[in-house]
Design a protein around this motif. Structure first.
Motif, PDB file in Angstrom:
ATOM      1  N   UNK A   1       0.831  -1.201   0.000  1.00  0.00           N
ATOM      2  CA  UNK A   1       0.000   0.000   0.000  1.00  0.00           C
ATOM      3  C   UNK A   1       0.870   1.257   0.000  1.00  0.00           C
ATOM      4  N   UNK A   2       1.955   1.249   0.755  1.00  0.00           N
ATOM      5  CA  UNK A   2       2.875   2.390   0.769  1.00  0.00           C
ATOM      6  C   UNK A   2       3.487   2.599  -0.611  1.00  0.00           C
ATOM      7  N   UNK A   3       3.877   1.499  -1.262  1.00  0.00           N
ATOM      8  CA  UNK A   3       4.444   1.606  -2.603  1.00  0.00           C
ATOM      9  C   UNK A   3       3.412   2.152  -3.578  1.00  0.00           C
ATOM     10  N   UNK A   4       2.172   1.687  -3.463  1.00  0.00           N
ATOM     11  CA  UNK A   4       1.111   2.173  -4.348  1.00  0.00           C
ATOM     12  C   UNK A   4       0.880   3.661  -4.139  1.00  0.00           C
ATOM     13  N   UNK A   5       0.859   4.095  -2.888  1.00  0.00           N
ATOM     14  CA  UNK A   5       0.653   5.507  -2.583  1.00  0.00           C
ATOM     15  C   UNK A   5       1.749   6.367  -3.214  1.00  0.00           C
ATOM     16  N   UNK A   6       3.001   5.928  -3.100  1.00  0.00           N
ATOM     17  CA  UNK A   6       4.102   6.684  -3.699  1.00  0.00           C
ATOM     18  C   UNK A   6       4.034   6.671  -5.223  1.00  0.00           C
ATOM     19  N   UNK A   7       3.634   5.530  -5.790  1.00  0.00           N
ATOM     20  CA  UNK A   7       3.649   5.401  -7.245  1.00  0.00           C
ATOM     21  C   UNK A   7       2.637   6.319  -7.917  1.00  0.00           C
TER      22      UNK A   7
ATOM     23  N   UNK B   1     -10.076   4.584 -14.472  1.00  0.00           N
ATOM     24  CA  UNK B   1      -8.955   4.816 -13.569  1.00  0.00           C
ATOM     25  C   UNK B   1      -9.213   5.954 -12.586  1.00  0.00           C
ATOM     26  N   UNK B   2     -10.462   6.394 -12.524  1.00  0.00           N
ATOM     27  CA  UNK B   2     -10.835   7.399 -11.522  1.00  0.00           C
ATOM     28  C   UNK B   2     -11.123   6.661 -10.219  1.00  0.00           C
ATOM     29  N   UNK B   3     -10.057   6.305  -9.509  1.00  0.00           N
ATOM     30  CA  UNK B   3     -10.172   5.460  -8.328  1.00  0.00           C
ATOM     31  C   UNK B   3     -10.919   6.191  -7.215  1.00  0.00           C
TER      32      UNK B   3
ATOM     33  N   UNK C   1      -1.124   6.199 -17.075  1.00  0.00           N
ATOM     34  CA  UNK C   1      -0.509   5.528 -15.931  1.00  0.00           C
ATOM     35  C   UNK C   1      -1.408   5.699 -14.706  1.00  0.00           C
ATOM     36  N   UNK C   2      -1.451   4.654 -13.917  1.00  0.00           N
ATOM     37  CA  UNK C   2      -2.176   4.694 -12.650  1.00  0.00           C
ATOM     38  C   UNK C   2      -1.303   4.035 -11.605  1.00  0.00           C
ATOM     39  N   UNK C   3      -0.355   4.805 -11.084  1.00  0.00           N
ATOM     40  CA  UNK C   3       0.600   4.270 -10.129  1.00  0.00           C
ATOM     41  C   UNK C   3       1.355   3.108 -10.716  1.00  0.00           C
ATOM     42  N   UNK C   4       1.438   2.017  -9.977  1.00  0.00           N
ATOM     43  CA  UNK C   4       2.098   0.811 -10.463  1.00  0.00           C
ATOM     44  C   UNK C   4       1.083  -0.213 -10.975  1.00  0.00           C
ATOM     45  N   UNK C   5      -0.196   0.228 -11.118  1.00  0.00           N
ATOM     46  CA  UNK C   5      -1.239  -0.680 -11.568  1.00  0.00           C
ATOM     47  C   UNK C   5      -1.347  -0.731 -13.088  1.00  0.00           C
TER      48      UNK C   5
END
Length: 331
Positions: free
Chosen positions: A221-227, A277-279, A243-247
Motif C-alpha cells: 500500500x505504501x508503494x502504491x501511494x508513492x507510485x 482509472x478514476x479510483x 498511468x495509474x501508479x504501479x497498476x
C-alpha cells in the motif's frame, strides 16, 4: 463434450502433476507408509520424478525438453523427495549415501550449468535479469523482480522524483487520492495491530504468518501511494501515456482517440470495455477510442478496451492541450 476453457487447459500440465505429488506426499503419512517406509520411499520418489518430467515434456516443444531443463527438473525433484516425505520415509533416503550423492550431484550440476548460462547472458546483454530468465521460468523471475521493486519503492524511495521523460508533459492525479489511500493505510496499521494481538492469544503460528502477510500488504500500500505521485499521466506529441501508479502503464496513440468531449455513462464505466482509472471518484476526462486496443494487465495478461476514464488534477489543461495539438495537426 465441451472443451475446457483455455486458461484451465493450459494449466492442466502443471496442476495435474502437482496434485499427484501432493497426494503422494499425503500418502507417506498414512499407517501403511509408516509400516512399509522402504516401499513408500521408492513409490514417492517415482511419483515425484515421473510427474515433474511428464509436466516438462508436456510444456516442451515437440515434447522433447532440453538436457538443461531435464537436469533442472531432476534437481527440483531431489529437493521435493528429500524434504517433502514424512519422517520415516525421509529416513530411508538419508540411510542410503548413494541417494544423497545422486541428489547432491544433480543439484550441483544444475547450479553449475545455471551459473554459466547467467554469466554468458549477462556478458551479452548486460542484464542479470535476462540471465536468470534463461535458467528459471520467466513468469517467476518477473514476479520476483516486481515484488522486489515494490519492496524498494515501499521502504526506500522516499521523496523520489516524478518520472517525466524529455518531451512529455505530466498531468498529476494523486492529489485527491493521497488522503484516501493514506487514511486506508492508517486503518490497515490499526487493524494489523489489533488482529495480531488477538491471534497471539489463540495461535502463535497463525498470528506470525498473518502478521507477515499483513506487513507485506502495508508495504504494498505504501508503494502504491508513492507510485501515484511518481507516475503521472504523460502527454507527448504522438500519444497519451496512461498511468495509474504501479497498476497500469500503457500508451494510447493520439490517432486512435475518437473523442474527448462525451463523458462515459455509468453503464459504460461499469463495462469491461472502458478502463475506469478514476479510483474512488468520478472521472473528469473521457478518452473514446476509434477501435479497441490491447493493453497489459497487472497480472501479466492483456485485455481489449475501447475507452479510458481518468480523473486528473488539471483536466481542463489536459483536454485543452490535447485539442490544441489535434487542431494544429488538422491545420
Amino acid at each position: 463434450m465441451h472443451a475446457l476453457p483455455r486458461p484451465i487447459a493450459k494449466s492442466l500440465p502443471l496442476l495435474l502433476p502437482l496434485a499427484a505429488i501432493a497426494l503422494a506426499r499425503f500418502l507417506t503419512f498414512t499407517p501403511w507408509a509408516q509400516a512399509n517406509s522402504g516401499w513408500a520411499a521408492i513409490l514417492f520418489a517415482w511419483v515425484v520424478a515421473d510427474a515433474l518430467l511428464l509436466a516438462l515434456m508436456a510444456k516442451s516443444e515437440d515434447h522433447k525438453p532440453a538436457f538443461f531443463k531435464v537436469i533442472g527438473v531432476l534437481a527440483v525433484a531431489s529437493i521435493v523427495i528429500l524434504a517433502g516425505a514424512s519422517a520415516p520415509v525421509r529416513a530411508e533416503y538419508f540411510a542410503l549415501p548413494q541417494v544423497l550423492l545422486a541428489a547432491g550431484a544433480t543439484l550441483a550440476l544444475y547450479l553449475a550449468m545455471s551459473a554459466v548460462r547467467i554469466t554468458v547472458t549477462y556478458r551479452e546483454t548486460g542484464s542479470i535479469i535476462a540471465g536468470f530468465e534463461r535458467v528459471l521460468p520467466r513468469p517467476l523471475v518477473r514476479q520476483v523482480v516486481s515484488e522486489c521493486k515494490v519492496l524498494s519503492l515501499g521502504l526506500l524511495r522516499w521523496g523520489a522524483p516524478v518520472d517525466v521523460p524529455a518531451g512529455a508533459r505530466a498531468f498529476a492525479y494523486h492529489t485527491y487520492l493521497t488522503p484516501m489511500v493514506a487514511t486506508f493505510l492508517v486503518l490497515q496499521l490499526i487493524e494489523l495491530s489489533v488482529v495480531h494481538f488477538l491471534l497471539m492469544l489463540w495461535n502463535l503460528t497463525v498470528a506470525w504468518v498473518l502478521l507477515a502477510l499483513s506487513v507485506w500488504g502495508v508495504i504494498w500500500t505504501m508503494a502504491l501511494l508513492k507510485s501515484f505521485r511518481i507516475n503521472p499521466v504523460l502527454l507527448t506529441e504522438d500519444s497519451v501515456r496512461v498511468r495509474s501508479g504501479m497498476l497500469h502503464d500503457f500508451e494510447v496513440p493520439r490517432s486512435s482517440i475518437a473523442s474527448t468531449h462525451a463523458a462515459f455513462s455509468s453503464e459504460e464505466l461499469e463495462s469491461k470495455e472502458v478502463l475506469n482509472l478514476a479510483i474512488m471518484s468520478s472521472p473528469n476526462c473521457s478518452l473514446r477510442l476509434k477501435q479497441p486496443i490491447n493493453i497489459p494487465t497487472f497480472f501479466g495478461g492483456t485485455k481489449a478496451i475501447s475507452g479510458v476514464a481518468l480523473r486528473l488534477d488539471e483536466s481542463a489543461a489536459f483536454l485543452a492541450e490535447l485539442a490544441a495539438n489535434e487542431a494544429s495537426k488538422d491545420a
